[in-house]
Design an enzyme around this catalytic site. Structure first.
Site, short mmCIF file in Angstrom:
data_model
loop_
_atom_site.label_atom_id
_atom_site.label_comp_id
_atom_site.label_asym_id
_atom_site.label_seq_id
_atom_site.Cartn_x
_atom_site.Cartn_y
_atom_site.Cartn_z
N TYR A 282 0.83 -1.21 0.00
CA TYR A 282 0.00 0.00 0.00
C TYR A 282 0.86 1.26 0.00
CZ TYR A 282 -3.62 -3.33 1.52
OH TYR A 282 -4.47 -4.40 1.62
N HIS B 265 -0.27 -12.04 0.83
CA HIS B 265 -1.13 -11.03 0.21
C HIS B 265 -1.54 -11.40 -1.23
CE1 HIS B 265 -1.66 -6.35 -0.31
NE2 HIS B 265 -2.77 -7.03 -0.55
#
Length: 321
Positions: free
Chosen positions: A61, A126
């Protein structure tokens, strides 16, 4: 009248309890527009003060910025480390995917440094659909178990969009190896397919976190970002539902949030936040739900509008942040 505290819900067999609303820190990485350090720290503080104890991030992110900002926000709280639960991820980076044992082992040290922590509570692979599920089972998860033994992480998780990735992995690892799954966009008014998986996850003792109750912007008055991978039909039907709510003086985002929160088998509903106002709105949706219950009438009307596109999903997109 005393405002009810956010509900704490057990996370599978971990023994920890998460706040029913979780703080998604991806926006702190300025993923959806610039966020100042002051605003980031204030958002984290407000969340903690209002009873949110669960904070989720990833090195992906904002090219590691989210982790750094969250780290600063948590440090500024000045509270004991066991007062909050932090989850970060491995395997997905700005430069691409790498689920090798070597990379994920290095990844935790990098994340701990950015977060200014000695350990994370949950470490998740992820978006595993972009890797080899065989590698996740045979190489990545065993590497994470070593990190658990070393005390750098407490619990192991996997995340991704297609629900079948969860059963694939959980059926192939020893029981109790994977503690938690994070699913997104599959428990909201327009798509509740995660519900079918909940009994299976319960038998495995795996905790469930559901992210993106607003379906990455579909269930908002502003609508989704340009890059949203949903079909034009799904976008237009969701927009019609949002307009309908607005005309009735209701907010589709609050309705969507309450829909997701009302299933107690989901430990935490993770929603991205980058301002004190957003934190307050999300917590208010939860506390209002606890006092008044869902707006069943509006919900039924919105579900009727969304019926033609119910449970329509999309392919995992690389552009998702």
């Amino acid at each position: 009248m005393d405002v009810p505290k956010l509900q704490l819900r057990p996370l599978g067999n971990t023994g920890i309890k998460l706040s029913s609303v979780g703080f998604g820190a991806s926006p702190l990485g300025s993923v959806f527009g610039s966020v100042s350090e002051t605003d980031a720290i204030a958002s984290v503080r407000e969340a903690f003060c209002l009873g949110i104890n669960f904070f989720d991030t990833s090195p992906y992110y904002g090219g590691t910025l989210s982790e750094k900002m969250l780290g600063k926000g948590l440090k500024a709280l000045g509270v004991a480390r066991n007062e909050y639960i932090v989850s970060t991820k491995c395997g997905r980076y700005g430069e691409g995917f790498d689920f090798s044992a070597e990379r994920v082992t290095k990844s935790i040290d990098e994340s701990l440094e950015r977060l200014q922590l000695d350990y994370v509570d949950i470490f998740q692979c992820h978006d595993i659909e972009f890797g080899s599920l065989d590698q996740i089972v045979k190489e990545t998860i065993p590497a994470l178990q070593k990190l658990k033994e070393a005390g750098k992480i407490r619990f192991i998780g996997i995340t991704g969009l297609p629900l079948e990735i969860f059963t694939h992995v959980l059926d192939r690892v020893p029981p109790g190896t994977v503690d938690v799954i994070l699913s997104y966009c599959h428990y909201s008014i327009n798509d509740s397919t995660l519900e079918d998986l909940l009994p299976y996850l319960k038998t495995k003792g795996v905790g469930v976190i559901s992210a993106s109750p607003l379906a990455m912007g579909l269930l908002t008055e502003f609508g989704p970002p340009e890059w949203h991978p949903a079909s034009p039909e799904l976008k237009s039907v969701c927009q019609a539902a949002a307009v309908y709510c607005k005309e009735k003086g209701k907010n589709i985002s609050k309705l969507a949030m309450q829909y997701s929160l009302s299933n107690k088998d989901i430990s935490s509903v993770l929603v991205g936040m980058n301002s004190v106002k957003q934190v307050e709105e999300n917590v208010a949706a939860a506390t209002e739900l606890a006092v008044l219950g869902k707006d069943e009438e509006t919900l039924a009307e919105v579900e009727a509008i969304l019926k033609p596109v119910k449970n329509q999903t999309w392919q995992s997109g690389i552009q998702r942040s």
